[in-house]
Each structure stands twice: as structure tokens, then as C-alpha cells.
Design an enzyme around this catalytic site. Structure first.
Site, PDB file in Angstrom:
ATOM      1  N   SER A 260     111.295  -9.375 -89.194  1.00  0.00           N
ATOM      2  CA  SER A 260     112.486  -9.960 -88.589  1.00  0.00           C
ATOM      3  C   SER A 260     112.739  -9.350 -87.224  1.00  0.00           C
ATOM      4  O   SER A 260     112.658  -8.144 -87.045  1.00  0.00           O
ATOM      5  CB  SER A 260     113.687  -9.771 -89.522  1.00  0.00           C
ATOM      6  N   LYS A 261     113.004 -10.248 -86.314  1.00  0.00           N
ATOM      7  CA  LYS A 261     113.250  -9.842 -84.935  1.00  0.00           C
ATOM      8  C   LYS A 261     114.483  -8.929 -84.888  1.00  0.00           C
ATOM      9  O   LYS A 261     114.541  -7.967 -84.147  1.00  0.00           O
ATOM     10  CB  LYS A 261     113.456 -11.115 -84.115  1.00  0.00           C
ATOM     11  N   ARG A 262     115.437  -9.291 -85.729  1.00  0.00           N
ATOM     12  CA  ARG A 262     116.685  -8.513 -85.730  1.00  0.00           C
ATOM     13  C   ARG A 262     116.449  -7.063 -86.120  1.00  0.00           C
ATOM     14  O   ARG A 262     117.157  -6.158 -85.714  1.00  0.00           O
ATOM     15  CB  ARG A 262     117.685  -9.154 -86.695  1.00  0.00           C
ATOM     16  N   GLY A 264     113.853  -5.484 -85.318  1.00  0.00           N
ATOM     17  CA  GLY A 264     112.976  -4.855 -84.334  1.00  0.00           C
ATOM     18  C   GLY A 264     111.510  -5.207 -84.478  1.00  0.00           C
ATOM     19  O   GLY A 264     110.666  -4.643 -83.783  1.00  0.00           O
ATOM     20  N   ASP A 270     106.677 -10.342 -77.614  1.00  0.00           N
ATOM     21  CA  ASP A 270     106.786  -8.871 -77.578  1.00  0.00           C
ATOM     22  C   ASP A 270     105.401  -8.235 -77.598  1.00  0.00           C
ATOM     23  O   ASP A 270     105.137  -7.283 -76.882  1.00  0.00           O
ATOM     24  CB  ASP A 270     107.575  -8.336 -78.787  1.00  0.00           C
TER      25      ASP A 270
END
Ligand code: GLU
Length: 493
Positions: A260-262, A264, A270
Site C-alpha cells: 500500500s502506497k499509504r 510507504g 517510485d
């Protein structure tokens, strides 16, 4: 009912044996899981000699992110996942952006209502919430007669269109990865197909579009597995052919959590920003949930073309895959090492330029020295950080057991080297090399006794790309001499 309009659309449906689609919602970055879906979808099309279609699913207006669609195009292109039909290239069954297909969904939804497989629901949000709180499954709208529903519609009340799930029975479908799945219809909700803003939900649009676009294989995340029976009921209601379903287990960050991007976890963008090559990412991502079999079973490295030759649906795993950054580094390092010197230099240049500000340093000398020592492009900068400024270092750095150097003999070495290098008229690899090795020979010393102190004085580091001769060449005569004098001074205190 006038069917001509529908007939015209249905006649356009292509009949190739394999047509797959990647159908992202433009809601942000390309997650690793999304990229994998795109890749598998592309591979199934290419390995089957079929078409790969790009469709933008933008009906959830609240979640749209500006430029996200552009980012999808860029990402797919960078990964060489070219599409045959899509918003920008067109095709026989466009438009390929869902908000441009409103009319199509509205008409098919109305048709479904006429057939009795859907109904208009006029309940407000509050009323629906109350209904659920009271434990009732269906609102009164489900039992309206067509006339009652029409009368309500005529008053101008906003409404949604809900799927009418059969009261009893079961729905069974087969997934190519997860096998046969059967659900009791009573566990399924009458979910919304058309929202009050006139736009379809994913639940409806995916079925209409996959049908009208002639999609033969639907590849998507396993989070859609539980809704697929409802989609099947729609296919059945319309009498449409059900596609092959290929649901892919999630990509996880660890045994418990999805990436999950949230939290990290990196997106594709990225990873590129962190210095990974698209080719390495694609190769690694292909193996996140798919294993080559037969003669390729042990193989790890595949180009995209090779993947399109060996990829098969049967190799897709039902188990979640864990994304391992270290493993990706391993792939990337191999890809970086395999680049031709020219390609490596081209890719490394922005990183070298950022890391080395000193004018006149020949970056083409540095690139081949760092190439074997990089897992990612980002590994370049720390290796060359001594070029712009000699770091403060401790004299202990001159002491090297294997080279048999200590502070004292290093001082002797530097003092002997200095006049030799000062006297060089021609500053080339060969002249520097001959001066240093010639000195070692004359003094009957191993080369290391001279090279180690010189390298230390030039870099102030224990590990450098290239040895004393290369560093002299990179730094140039003046700077090399300045650093050697500095070393002598530091060792003399
Ligand atoms: N728009 C959906 C998503 O981004 C696509 C799911 C599908 O491929 O059907 O999750």
C-alpha cells in the site's frame, strides 16, 4: 423495444480469439499490483496472438486524479506494454473512456429494467441506511410494478438502478486460477448499476464494456472474485458469452499486508525514481505470482518478448506474492550489468551529472567503473562523492593488512610518488600507471604498497570505483597532486 441501436453496437464486436483489456481507474500512481495486472493481460494477448485494449475506467468521479490517465500511458509505454486499441489510438469499439460511453450504459440499464433484471430505486441514502439497519434486504422499490416505477420516475425523483438478484438458488462460475466458485444468491446484494448522476458503477460498466469490446479474457485482482457471480448474472440476463476469468492474488508487502502506497510501499513511479530499470521491474513483476514451467522452470531472467513466448495462464498462482525489494535489486543489478557501455552511460548520465559538479571531470571515465557496482542508478552518487570534495578521513585508512601498508610507509610512498607525478607532462592512464608501477619495481615493493596510499590520499575512502590510476585520471593532475600533498601533510603531523 427498438433493438436497431443495440444491434448496430453488437455487430461491431470483434471476433478475434483473444482480446484482453487493461482497465485502470485514473486514481493515482501505478501500483505494483496494477502493473502486474497490465503485464499479465498484455502477455495473454500477445502469447495468444490477440489484441490488447486499454480502457480508462473513470466513472468514479470522486476518486479521479488529474493527469493520472497520462501517467498510465507513460508507464505502459515505458514498460513496452503497447496497446492495439485505446483512448489515444482509437479502435473499432470505442470510445475507450467510460465517461464517454454514458449513453451506452444508460440504454443497456434501461433494457435490463425492461427485462426485469434490474429496477429503479428511489430511496434516499438515509432510507437505504435505515433499511440495512432494520435488517431488511430489499427496499419497496424492488416490488414496484413497472407502472408504479414509471410514475415515480415521472415525478423527477432522483433514482439509481439496482440489479435484481434472484431470490434463491446459486450462481457458479469458473475462474482460470481459483477454479469453480459457487455462491448462494441470497448472499448477494442488489447492488447499484447506475448511479443517480447517470454514470454506471464499475459493477455494470465492466460487464457492458467487456461484452461490447469482445473481451475474451478478463484479468483483474482477486478483490473482484466475490462480485463476479453478480457480473455473471448480468451476462446471463443479457444472454452474453461469459469471458474467461483470471483473478490474480494480491501482491503483498508481507504475509499479512497488501502493498500500500499509504504505508510507504513503492509504486512503479517510485521504483523508477529510486533508480530501477523498467525492464528489470517488468521481469521481476512477471514472477510475482507466475512461475515458468517445463524447460523454463528454473529460469529467472526473461525479456518481455521471451515472456510473451513462455507465459501461460496455468502458471499463475492462487497464493499471494510477496514483493521483495532486495530481490528486485538483484534483478536490477543484473540488468544494469548487462547494459552495453553506451546504454549504461546514457542511463547513468543524469545521476553522474547530479553527483559530480566539478567541471571538466570526464564522466565517461567514471561510468564503466561504477557499472559493476550498482544495484540501482541511485548507487552511483555515494560511490563518487569524493570527487567534488575530499572527505575528512582518518590516517588509519592508510593501514591495510593485505597491502602491508601503515602510516609510516604510506608517507614514504606518497613522498616518492609526488615528484614522479609532478614530472609527468602527459597525464594519461598509461603514463600514470607506468610511473606508479615503475616506482614499485624500483623499490622492490608489491604494487599495493604504492597504490593503496595513493588511492587513499585521492579519495579518503576505503572503497572506490577504480584504483589509484583511474582516480588520478578522473581527478586530473592538479587535483591529484593537491590531494597527495594533503595526504603527506596529514601523515606528517
Ligand atoms: N478499474 C478497475 C480497477 O482499476 C479495473 C478492474 C478490472 O480490470 O476489471 O481496479
Amino acid at each position: 423495444m427498438n433493438t436497431a441501436w443495440f444491434d448496430e453496437l453488437e455487430e461491431r464486436i470483434p471476433t478475434e480469439n483473444v482480446r484482453t483489456r487493461f482497465a485502470p481507474s485514473p486514481t493515482g500512481y501505478m501500483h505494483v499490483g496494477n502493473l502486474r495486472t497490465a503485464l499479465y493481460t498484455w502477455l495473454i494477448a500477445r502469447s495468444g496472438g490477440g489484441k490488447f485494449i486499454l480502457r480508462i475506467e473513470d466513472t468514479d468521479q470522486g476518486r479521479l486524479v488529474e493527469d493520472a490517465a497520462a501517467l498510465i500511458y507513460i508507464t505502459l509505454r515505458r514498460c513496452s506494454l503497447t496497446w492495439d486499441e485505446g483512448p489515444d489510438v482509437g479502435g473499432p469499439v470505442g470510445p475507450y473512456i467510460q465517461t464517454e460511453r454514458r449513453d451506452i450504459y444508460a440504454r443497456y440499464a434501461a433494457r435490463l429494467v425492461e427485462m426485469g433484471s434490474a429496477y429503479r430505486c428511489f430511496c434516499s441514502k438515509e432510507e437505504t441506511e435505515k433499511l440495512h439497519e432494520s435488517g431488511l434486504k430489499h427496499c419497496p422499490c424492488r416490488s414496484h410494478t413497472p407502472d408504479e416505477a414509471q410514475a415515480k420516475k415521472d415525478t423527477g425523483l432522483p433514482y439509481v438502478i439496482r440489479q435484481r438478484i434472484p431470490e434463491g438458488g446459486q450462481t457458479t462460475f469458473t475462474d482460470a486460477v481459483f477454479g469453480a466458485i459457487t455462491v448462494e444468491n441470497e448472499t448477494l446484494d442488489d447492488h447499484v448499476l447506475m448511479k443517480s448522476d447517470g454514470l454506471p458503477t464499475y459493477n455494470f460498466a465492466n460487464v457492458v464494456d467487456d461484452h461490447l469490446m469482445g473481451i475474451t479474457h478478463v484479468v483483474r485482482g482477486s478483490e473482484y472474485l466475490s462480485s463476479t457471480p453478480k457480473y455473471n448474472l448480468l451476462y446471463e440476463a443479457f444472454g452474453w458469452r461469459i469471458p474467461v476469468y483470471i483473478h490474480c492474488a494480491p501482491v503483498m508487502r508481507d504475509a499479512q499486508n497488501k502493498m500500500s502506497k499509504r504505508h510507504g510501499d513503492p509504486s512503479y513511479e517510485d521504483l523508477v525514481a529510486q533508480g530501477f530499470l523498467s525492464e528489470a521491474i517488468v521481469n521481476y513483476v512477471a514472477l510475482l505470482g507466475w512461475s515458468p514451467r517445463g524447460v523454463y522452470a528454473e529460469r529467472e531472467f526473461f525479456t518481455l518478448t521471451e515472456l510473451s513466448e513462455v507465459f501461460d495462464i496455468d502458471g499463475i498462482s492462487k497464493s499471494p506474492a510477496i514483493f521483495d525489494l532486495e530481490k528486485l535489486k538483484y534483478f536490477n543489478a543484473n540488468y544494469l550489468r548487462a547494459l552495453s557501455p553506451e546504454d549504461f552511460y546514457r542511463g547513468a548520465l543524469p545521476y553522474l551529472q547530479k553527483a559530480v559538479a566539478t567541471p571538466h571531470v570526464d564522466l565517461t571515465l567514471i561510468a564503466p567503473l561504477v557499472q559493476p557496482r550498482c544495484d540501482t542508478w541511485e548507487d552511483i552518487a555515494p560511490q563518487v562523492d569524493f570527487i567534488d570534495a575530499l572527505p575528512v578521513y582518518d590516517n588509519a585508512l592508510y593501514c591495510h593488512k593485505k597491502m602491508k601498508t601503515d602510516e609510516e610507509n604510506s608517507l614514504d610512498a606518497l613522498q616518492a610518488v609526488l615528484p614522479l607525478l609532478e614530472g609527468l607532462d602527459n597525464w594519461t592512464y598509461d603514463t600514470i600507471h607506468d610511473a606508479l608501477t615503475g616506482l614499485a619495481t624500483r623499490l622492490e615493493l608489491k604494487n599495493g604498497r604504492i597504490m593503496w596510499p595513493v588511492r587513499t590520499a585521492l579519495s579518503g575512502k576505503a572503497v572506490t570505483p577504480g584504483g589509484a590510476v583511474e582516480l588520478c585520471q578522473i581527478l586530473g593532475q592538479d587535483e591529484s597532486l593537491r590531494r597527495i600533498r594533503h595526504g603527506i601533510a596529514q601523515l606528517s603531523i
